[in-house]
Design a protein around this motif. Structure first.
Motif, PDB file in Angstrom:
ATOM      1  N   LYS A   1       7.024  16.700  -3.536  1.00 58.71           N
ATOM      2  CA  LYS A   1       5.662  16.261  -3.177  1.00 58.71           C
ATOM      3  C   LYS A   1       5.705  15.019  -2.292  1.00 58.71           C
ATOM      4  O   LYS A   1       4.964  14.920  -1.308  1.00 58.71           O
ATOM      5  CB  LYS A   1       4.842  16.023  -4.435  1.00 58.71           C
ATOM      6  CG  LYS A   1       4.510  17.316  -5.176  1.00 58.71           C
ATOM      7  CD  LYS A   1       3.818  17.060  -6.489  1.00 58.71           C
ATOM      8  CE  LYS A   1       3.533  18.368  -7.213  1.00 58.71           C
ATOM      9  NZ  LYS A   1       2.842  18.146  -8.500  1.00 58.71           N
ATOM     10  N   ALA A   2       6.564  14.061  -2.637  1.00 63.29           N
ATOM     11  CA  ALA A   2       6.685  12.849  -1.824  1.00 63.29           C
ATOM     12  C   ALA A   2       7.211  13.187  -0.428  1.00 63.29           C
ATOM     13  O   ALA A   2       6.674  12.718   0.589  1.00 63.29           O
ATOM     14  CB  ALA A   2       7.589  11.834  -2.517  1.00 63.29           C
ATOM     15  N   LYS A   3       8.264  14.015  -0.363  1.00 65.12           N
ATOM     16  CA  LYS A   3       8.841  14.387   0.938  1.00 65.12           C
ATOM     17  C   LYS A   3       7.849  15.207   1.765  1.00 65.12           C
ATOM     18  O   LYS A   3       7.794  15.059   2.986  1.00 65.12           O
ATOM     19  CB  LYS A   3      10.135  15.180   0.741  1.00 65.12           C
ATOM     20  CG  LYS A   3      11.300  14.323   0.273  1.00 65.12           C
ATOM     21  CD  LYS A   3      12.627  15.064   0.342  1.00 65.12           C
ATOM     22  CE  LYS A   3      12.729  16.128  -0.698  1.00 65.12           C
ATOM     23  NZ  LYS A   3      14.061  16.722  -0.849  1.00 65.12           N
ATOM     24  N   THR A   4       7.069  16.073   1.104  1.00 65.62           N
ATOM     25  CA  THR A   4       6.073  16.867   1.819  1.00 65.62           C
ATOM     26  C   THR A   4       5.030  15.954   2.454  1.00 65.62           C
ATOM     27  O   THR A   4       4.602  16.181   3.592  1.00 65.62           O
ATOM     28  CB  THR A   4       5.410  17.888   0.874  1.00 65.62           C
ATOM     29  OG1 THR A   4       6.414  18.764   0.361  1.00 65.62           O
ATOM     30  CG2 THR A   4       4.349  18.700   1.585  1.00 65.62           C
TER      31      THR A   4
ATOM     32  N   ALA B   1       0.847  -1.182   0.000  1.00 63.42           N
ATOM     33  CA  ALA B   1       0.000   0.000   0.000  1.00 63.42           C
ATOM     34  C   ALA B   1       0.889   1.240   0.000  1.00 63.42           C
ATOM     35  O   ALA B   1       1.977   1.233   0.575  1.00 63.42           O
ATOM     36  CB  ALA B   1      -0.915   0.000   1.221  1.00 63.42           C
ATOM     37  N   VAL B   2       0.429   2.287  -0.661  1.00 63.39           N
ATOM     38  CA  VAL B   2       1.170   3.552  -0.722  1.00 63.39           C
ATOM     39  C   VAL B   2       0.203   4.707  -0.505  1.00 63.39           C
ATOM     40  O   VAL B   2      -1.016   4.532  -0.538  1.00 63.39           O
ATOM     41  CB  VAL B   2       1.899   3.731  -2.080  1.00 63.39           C
ATOM     42  CG1 VAL B   2       2.867   2.598  -2.337  1.00 63.39           C
ATOM     43  CG2 VAL B   2       0.928   3.895  -3.229  1.00 63.39           C
ATOM     44  N   TYR B   3       0.769   5.871  -0.301  1.00 64.81           N
ATOM     45  CA  TYR B   3       0.014   7.115  -0.321  1.00 64.81           C
ATOM     46  C   TYR B   3       0.296   7.805  -1.646  1.00 64.81           C
ATOM     47  O   TYR B   3       1.430   7.823  -2.111  1.00 64.81           O
ATOM     48  CB  TYR B   3       0.440   8.045   0.817  1.00 64.81           C
ATOM     49  CG  TYR B   3       0.022   7.580   2.186  1.00 64.81           C
ATOM     50  CD1 TYR B   3      -1.318   7.587   2.564  1.00 64.81           C
ATOM     51  CD2 TYR B   3       0.968   7.151   3.103  1.00 64.81           C
ATOM     52  CE1 TYR B   3      -1.699   7.167   3.828  1.00 64.81           C
ATOM     53  CE2 TYR B   3       0.597   6.735   4.374  1.00 64.81           C
ATOM     54  CZ  TYR B   3      -0.745   6.739   4.726  1.00 64.81           C
ATOM     55  OH  TYR B   3      -1.116   6.323   5.981  1.00 64.81           O
ATOM     56  N   LEU B   4      -0.726   8.392  -2.238  1.00 68.31           N
ATOM     57  CA  LEU B   4      -0.574   9.173  -3.463  1.00 68.31           C
ATOM     58  C   LEU B   4      -0.702  10.642  -3.106  1.00 68.31           C
ATOM     59  O   LEU B   4      -1.785  11.108  -2.740  1.00 68.31           O
ATOM     60  CB  LEU B   4      -1.643   8.774  -4.495  1.00 68.31           C
ATOM     61  CG  LEU B   4      -1.697   9.611  -5.775  1.00 68.31           C
ATOM     62  CD1 LEU B   4      -0.383   9.537  -6.540  1.00 68.31           C
ATOM     63  CD2 LEU B   4      -2.866   9.152  -6.656  1.00 68.31           C
ATOM     64  N   ALA B   5       0.414  11.371  -3.183  1.00 72.47           N
ATOM     65  CA  ALA B   5       0.443  12.793  -2.841  1.00 72.47           C
ATOM     66  C   ALA B   5       0.077  13.615  -4.069  1.00 72.47           C
ATOM     67  O   ALA B   5       0.903  14.305  -4.653  1.00 72.47           O
ATOM     68  CB  ALA B   5       1.821  13.180  -2.306  1.00 72.47           C
ATOM     69  N   SER B   6      -1.174  13.513  -4.476  1.00 73.82           N
ATOM     70  CA  SER B   6      -1.643  14.203  -5.674  1.00 73.82           C
ATOM     71  C   SER B   6      -3.164  14.274  -5.656  1.00 73.82           C
ATOM     72  O   SER B   6      -3.824  13.294  -5.305  1.00 73.82           O
ATOM     73  CB  SER B   6      -1.188  13.450  -6.929  1.00 73.82           C
ATOM     74  OG  SER B   6      -1.784  13.991  -8.085  1.00 73.82           O
ATOM     75  N   ALA B   7      -3.702  15.407  -6.065  1.00 81.64           N
ATOM     76  CA  ALA B   7      -5.152  15.547  -6.193  1.00 81.64           C
ATOM     77  C   ALA B   7      -5.628  15.131  -7.582  1.00 81.64           C
ATOM     78  O   ALA B   7      -6.824  15.127  -7.851  1.00 81.64           O
ATOM     79  CB  ALA B   7      -5.564  16.987  -5.916  1.00 81.64           C
ATOM     80  N   SER B   8      -4.704  14.746  -8.463  1.00 81.76           N
ATOM     81  CA  SER B   8      -5.041  14.455  -9.857  1.00 81.76           C
ATOM     82  C   SER B   8      -5.940  13.230  -9.998  1.00 81.76           C
ATOM     83  O   SER B   8      -5.563  12.127  -9.594  1.00 81.76           O
ATOM     84  CB  SER B   8      -3.749  14.219 -10.655  1.00 81.76           C
ATOM     85  OG  SER B   8      -4.038  13.645 -11.902  1.00 81.76           O
TER      86      SER B   8
ATOM     87  N   GLU C   1       6.517  14.634   5.551  1.00 86.01           N
ATOM     88  CA  GLU C   1       6.554  15.696   6.571  1.00 86.01           C
ATOM     89  C   GLU C   1       5.174  15.972   7.168  1.00 86.01           C
ATOM     90  O   GLU C   1       5.064  16.405   8.318  1.00 86.01           O
ATOM     91  CB  GLU C   1       7.132  16.983   5.978  1.00 86.01           C
ATOM     92  CG  GLU C   1       8.610  16.876   5.657  1.00 86.01           C
ATOM     93  CD  GLU C   1       9.121  17.995   4.775  1.00 86.01           C
ATOM     94  OE1 GLU C   1       8.342  18.926   4.438  1.00 86.01           O
ATOM     95  OE2 GLU C   1      10.304  17.944   4.391  1.00 86.01           O
ATOM     96  N   LEU C   2       4.122  15.704   6.388  1.00 86.58           N
ATOM     97  CA  LEU C   2       2.748  15.893   6.883  1.00 86.58           C
ATOM     98  C   LEU C   2       2.303  14.741   7.791  1.00 86.58           C
ATOM     99  O   LEU C   2       1.197  14.767   8.324  1.00 86.58           O
ATOM    100  CB  LEU C   2       1.775  16.038   5.707  1.00 86.58           C
ATOM    101  CG  LEU C   2       1.874  17.340   4.927  1.00 86.58           C
ATOM    102  CD1 LEU C   2       1.008  17.291   3.672  1.00 86.58           C
ATOM    103  CD2 LEU C   2       1.460  18.522   5.812  1.00 86.58           C
ATOM    104  N   GLY C   3       3.154  13.718   7.916  1.00 87.55           N
ATOM    105  CA  GLY C   3       2.835  12.625   8.829  1.00 87.55           C
ATOM    106  C   GLY C   3       2.393  11.331   8.172  1.00 87.55           C
ATOM    107  O   GLY C   3       2.014  10.379   8.858  1.00 87.55           O
ATOM    108  N   TYR C   4       2.439  11.275   6.856  1.00 86.25           N
ATOM    109  CA  TYR C   4       2.105  10.032   6.143  1.00 86.25           C
ATOM    110  C   TYR C   4       3.365   9.159   6.144  1.00 86.25           C
ATOM    111  O   TYR C   4       4.155   9.174   5.200  1.00 86.25           O
ATOM    112  CB  TYR C   4       1.642  10.342   4.716  1.00 86.25           C
ATOM    113  CG  TYR C   4       0.340  11.122   4.664  1.00 86.25           C
ATOM    114  CD1 TYR C   4      -0.879  10.464   4.707  1.00 86.25           C
ATOM    115  CD2 TYR C   4       0.347  12.516   4.603  1.00 86.25           C
ATOM    116  CE1 TYR C   4      -2.077  11.175   4.680  1.00 86.25           C
ATOM    117  CE2 TYR C   4      -0.837  13.234   4.569  1.00 86.25           C
ATOM    118  CZ  TYR C   4      -2.038  12.561   4.608  1.00 86.25           C
ATOM    119  OH  TYR C   4      -3.215  13.265   4.583  1.00 86.25           O
ATOM    120  N   ILE C   5       3.549   8.413   7.233  1.00 89.41           N
ATOM    121  CA  ILE C   5       4.833   7.742   7.441  1.00 89.41           C
ATOM    122  C   ILE C   5       4.753   6.225   7.556  1.00 89.41           C
ATOM    123  O   ILE C   5       5.781   5.570   7.660  1.00 89.41           O
ATOM    124  CB  ILE C   5       5.553   8.312   8.688  1.00 89.41           C
ATOM    125  CG1 ILE C   5       4.670   8.174   9.925  1.00 89.41           C
ATOM    126  CG2 ILE C   5       5.947   9.763   8.458  1.00 89.41           C
ATOM    127  CD1 ILE C   5       5.365   8.559  11.215  1.00 89.41           C
TER     128      ILE C   5
END
Length: 189
Positions: free
Chosen positions: A53-56, A4-11, A59-63
């Motif tokens: 975007k990935a690093k942000t 599972a991953v997080y997608l740092a994009s609103a696209s 930093e927002l806590g998606y760890i």
């Protein structure tokens, strides 16, 4: 692949493409300064943004799983063309792309607190010669306003494309093969 991953994009396009890979993910948007630095080459620019975007996201806590950041730019004559500012900017952009081959660069990055890995994929896209009427009608369709380079290959803008060399999905906004390969390499590190 069950990671599972997080997608740092609103696209919505990236969301649809990532779903095609069968990867479980949660999506969120990040607010990042997307300004190009003075004398920054397009490849370095797009890769810096994907990594930012990935690093942000981290930093927002998606760890608790890798964060996927991505960005796309259209390039002609080594100049990055971003989303159109207004109709005049859009018209000038499409006139530059008309009858020529340009490049679409999409960068992909995965990040956690411990590491980051990225790549840039380039696809050549050739446009037919466009008339002023076609350019105006396309602007009025509403499609180009939020697209890098002022067009979407997966939509109405696809009718302008006479040839592509490289990844179609890179042009849409997330190269599938390379994203999957990068994630596998990231998980092995």
């Amino acid at each position: 692949m069950t990671t599972a991953v997080y997608l740092a994009s609103a696209s919505p396009r990236r969301k649809e493409l990532l779903a095609q890979l069968g990867i479980e993910f949660s999506q969120f948007s990040v607010d990042a300064d997307e300004s190009q630095l003075p004398n920054e080459q397009p490849q370095k620019y797009v890769e810096r943004l994907a990594r930012l975007k990935a690093k942000t996201g981290v930093e927002l806590g998606y760890i608790d799983r890798p964060v996927l950041g991505s960005d796309t730019v259209v390039v002609i004559d080594n100049e990055s063309l971003c989303k159109p500012l207004d109709e005049a900017d859009f018209t000038q952009t499409l006139k530059r792309l008309s009858g020529k081959t340009h490049q679409v660069l999409t960068a992909v990055a995965f990040a956690t607190q411990e590491k980051i890995l990225s790549c840039v994929v380039t696809t050549d896209v050739t446009f037919k010669d466009l008339t002023d009427e076609e350019i105006k009608a396309y602007w009025l369709s509403g499609e180009p306003q939020d697209k890098a380079g002022g067009y979407g290959i997966q939509g109405l803008g696809g009718r302008f494309v006479t040839h592509i060399s490289g990844s179609y999905f890179c042009v849409v906004g997330l190269p599938l093969y390379e994203t999957e390969q990068l994630l596998q390499a990231f998980l092995r590190r």
